[in-house]
Design an enzyme around this catalytic site. Structure first.
Site: not given
Ligand code: GLU
Length: 477
Positions: A245-247, A249
């Site tokens: 996930s963007k959160r 990585n």
């Protein structure tokens, strides 16, 4: 049969690491088998798809060498009339039907099923509704969706080229929606039309699409088309094993390129996220990847995303670049200050500096801080020079710097080489009864003013005798 694979991201976000991994595996498979790769923009989700995302994905794939700049983009949003023809065909053949259940009615049905502890699925209310009545309601403008008539109690089987046999009984599938209306077909329908019409032989994509495959096989069946082969690649996971996930990585490929990760290192990193060649080998050129890649070595389990490995690989790739290529790659990353110095002090010096820092570079974006001290001197703090770990007290530092000054002054400009400096400084170290580090650490620290740099001899030679002595003079404790 020649291999045709496809690269078909949905433009609902920037080019994602996972999308690139899928593109890479498809690329390698196609190259290995002398096949073709098609590019398709799956933009049927009108609310979430944008041209800006499409551009970001497309440019990103060009930048890392997965597709050609000239590649024509096939957009699903531009094929509505074609899909409509196929939808009408299925409706005419009574393989699909209009369903008029409202959202409220569907909800009520689900609630009822939950109360009765039944699986929550569309019950098939309109499956056998008379076609002429349905058509009348559509003609009158009533809202509808189009559902496919999933055959009852039938096993849908396929052999996943990565995961082996897969079997789903249609009992587990309701008559799923294939279009919101005749002009808004949905993914599981259009993907089949396109893959069939484009002659795709291998559909290879992320594991999250496994539940879609039986649905797509039903669509193939309805048209009596031969389905392609399927392969599903493992999910990419955060360190805590949740889906990448963007959160947790950075997931945008462009962000990595902007930070100075080399495309070669990114691709090398990605091939290892879900595949290895069965040996300890970790560094692969693109040609070697094509040579070694095979679906039977793609892992079934999720692949944990390890940034440290990417940093390590990037450093390896940077160290192995020729100076010429490094110069080319590093140039777009230079700050205005460094550009100005490069211009003022000449290319020869810049090249020497670059060669000296190459081994320290982990990302191209680090270049400015690594080279600045060569051009611009900021005297070292006493804390930097007097390093207890190196057993450098103020007294030792004084001895070391004075001794170094003597040595440097004694060498002629023409003989100011690394070898000479080394030889004479070692003699001096012995004479002063110091350990190597007790002289070399303060010398390097005073010459550079920074914590990490190439070694003292190398720096001194690049700075030259006069500048080195000037810097040593600036030190007084
Ligand atoms: N457009 C889909 C995605 O971005 C890929 C679908 C497929 O490969 O069938 O996930």
């Amino acid at each position: 049969m020649s291999v045709i694979v496809r690269n078909c991201p949905s433009p609902t976000g920037d080019l994602h690491i996972g999308t690139l991994r899928t593109a890479l595996y498809n690329y390698l498979y196609a190259k290995k088998h002398g096949g073709k790769i098609l590019y398709r923009s799956e933009d049927t989700d009108k609310e979430r798809s944008t041209l800006a995302f499409e551009e970001n994905i497309f440019d990103g794939l060009v930048n890392v060498g997965m597709i050609e700049k000239e590649t024509v983009i096939y957009r699903q949003s531009e094929q509505t009339s074609k899909y409509r023809k196929y939808l009408e065909q299925l409706i005419a053949e009574e393989k699909a039907y209009y369903c008029f259940m409202t959202a409220d009615e569907l909800n009520a049905e689900r609630e009822e099923q939950k109360r009765n502890k039944l699986p929550t699925r569309y019950s098939g209310e309109f499956r056998d509704y008379p076609a002429d009545e349905a058509q009348k309601r559509v003609d009158e403008g009533e809202k509808y969706v189009i559902r496919i008539k999933v055959p009852k109690e039938t096993d849908i089987v396929f052999t996943d080229l990565v995961r082996g046999d897969n079997k789903t009984n249609t009992r587990e599938l309701a008559d799923f929606v294939i279009a919101k209306n005749l002009d808004s077909p949905l993914y599981n329908f259009v993907v089949v039309i396109d893959d069939h019409e484009m002659g795709v032989t291998h559909v290879m994509r992320g594991e999250d699409h496994i539940p879609n495959t039986p649905k797509q096989l039903i669509v193939y069946e309805m048209f009596a088309w031969t389905p392609p082969h399927f392969a599903h690649f493992p999910l990419i996971l955060n360190a805590d094993k949740s889906k990448l996930s963007k959160r947790k990585n950075k997931t945008s490929v462009q962000d990595y390129l902007d930070e100075g990760y080399l495309k070669e290192a990114i691709l090398n990193f990605l091939i290892l996220l879900g595949w290895n060649d069965g040996t300890e080998k970790e560094i692969f050129t693109l040609d070697e990847m094509v040579e070694s890649f095979s679906l039977d070595r793609v892992h079934k389990g999720g692949a944990v995303y390890d940034m440290k490995k990417l940093d390590w690989l990037n450093g390896m790739y940077l160290r192995n670049l020729s100076l010429e290529t490094l110069t080319e790659r590093v140039t777009p990353f230079l700050s205005d200050t460094i550009k100005k110095y490069r211009e003022e002090k000449g290319e020869e010096l810049f090249q020497k500096i670059l060669a000296a820092v190459q081994g320290k570079l982990k990302k191209l974006s680090e270049i400015n801080e690594l080279v600045l001290f060569f051009y611009e001197f900021t005297p070292a703090s006493t804390e930097l020079v007097c390093n207890p770990k190196m057993k450098v007290s103020e007294e030792v530092a004084k001895l070391a710097i004075n001794g170094s000054k003597e040595v440097l002054s004694s060498i002629d400009e023409a003989d100011f080489t690394e070898d000479n400096l080394k030889e004479k400084l070692i003699v001096k170290i012995k004479e002063l009864k110091l350990k190597n580090g007790q002289l070399l650490w303060p010398l390097r620290a005073v010459l550079t003013g920074v914590e990490a740099s190439p070694g003292a001899f190398e720096v001194a030679v690049i700075l030259g005798k006069t500048e080195s002595l000037k810097r040593l003079d600036s030190f007084n404790v």
